[in-house]
Enzyme design. Sequence first.
Site, PDB file in Angstrom:
ATOM      1  N   TYR A 165       0.831  -1.186  -0.147  1.00  0.00           N
ATOM      2  CA  TYR A 165      -0.064  -0.023  -0.047  1.00  0.00           C
ATOM      3  C   TYR A 165       0.731   1.341  -0.031  1.00  0.00           C
ATOM      4  O   TYR A 165       0.739   2.337  -0.687  1.00  0.00           O
ATOM      5  CB  TYR A 165      -0.873   0.047   1.303  1.00  0.00           C
ATOM      6  N   LYS A 169       0.896   4.060  -3.014  1.00  0.00           N
ATOM      7  CA  LYS A 169       0.410   5.475  -2.585  1.00  0.00           C
ATOM      8  C   LYS A 169       1.777   6.596  -2.716  1.00  0.00           C
ATOM      9  O   LYS A 169       1.419   7.718  -3.205  1.00  0.00           O
ATOM     10  CB  LYS A 169       0.028   5.628  -1.167  1.00  0.00           C
TER      11      LYS A 169
END
Length: 303
Positions: A165, A169
């Site tokens: 993640y 991001k």
Amino acid sequence: MNLDFKGRVAIVTGAGGGLGRHYALALAARGAKVVVNDLGGSLNGLGLSSSAAEKVVAEIQEAGGEAITNAASVTDFGAVQGMVRETMEKWGRVDVLVNNAGILRDRSFAKMDLDDFRLVMDVHLMGSVNCAKAVWEIMQQQRYGRIMMTTSSSGLYGNFGQSNYSAAKMALVGLMQTLAIEGQKYNIHVNSVAPTAFTRMTEGLMEGAAAEMLSPEAVVPAMLVLTHESAPTRTILCAGAGTFEAAHITMTEGVHIGTDADSPERLASALERVMNRDRSIVPEAGSVQGRNEVERAMAAFAR
């Protein structure tokens, strides 16, 4: 200033619930025609259902707004192109793209399956790439566009158990930086939001008063500011609980060490000076780094 979206057409991905739902409702309430995109999958990306998106569209229509549903997976470029074609056929333009769709497959890096790493990257990063690519030429021809990426404090600063993640991001910040540069002459502004909100993606991580303060609605002002006609570009706004910060990718002034045989040791000794942030800057492009390095080298040779 009144943040009015009348006459604008917006696509919001992952808009069947959580932040995306509130984004879609807010844009519609301010006059935008909204495509409510949601695959209808679970938090980890499994399962399909359009019911969540249909409920959001019903809410918008009941309030007097205009909206349509779309169940394209952001990982399927052909389906995303179909969504954009449908939008153009219905409303003739696309002004705003809110890249919000995402999933989680949290686990420590040592225990993480690489398929879970790839899937999270595919949904967050390539999903945003697919959507931006599908609207880019339209926005160029219109000479108007507003695109918002969804980054995260996990990407900007790291978070245990979220290497996939976090990587996705932070990659979105890099995508934002370059698209903002390339879109500037077409009046395409590209920004990012780093939200802190209590949604199904954060359920179990917070409770009580914190969960109440960190409502999805509290992030909406940042989204509206970053996608409005008056929006800045290349801006990262952090938002949560009614508090807003800006994050920056900065570069320190640096120190010229040279390229002698003892340069590694001299760099180690000067590392604290190299890292000193007193005169740090926010470079307007990647070329600034090289220019700074060459200028400092030339100044050292001139002495």
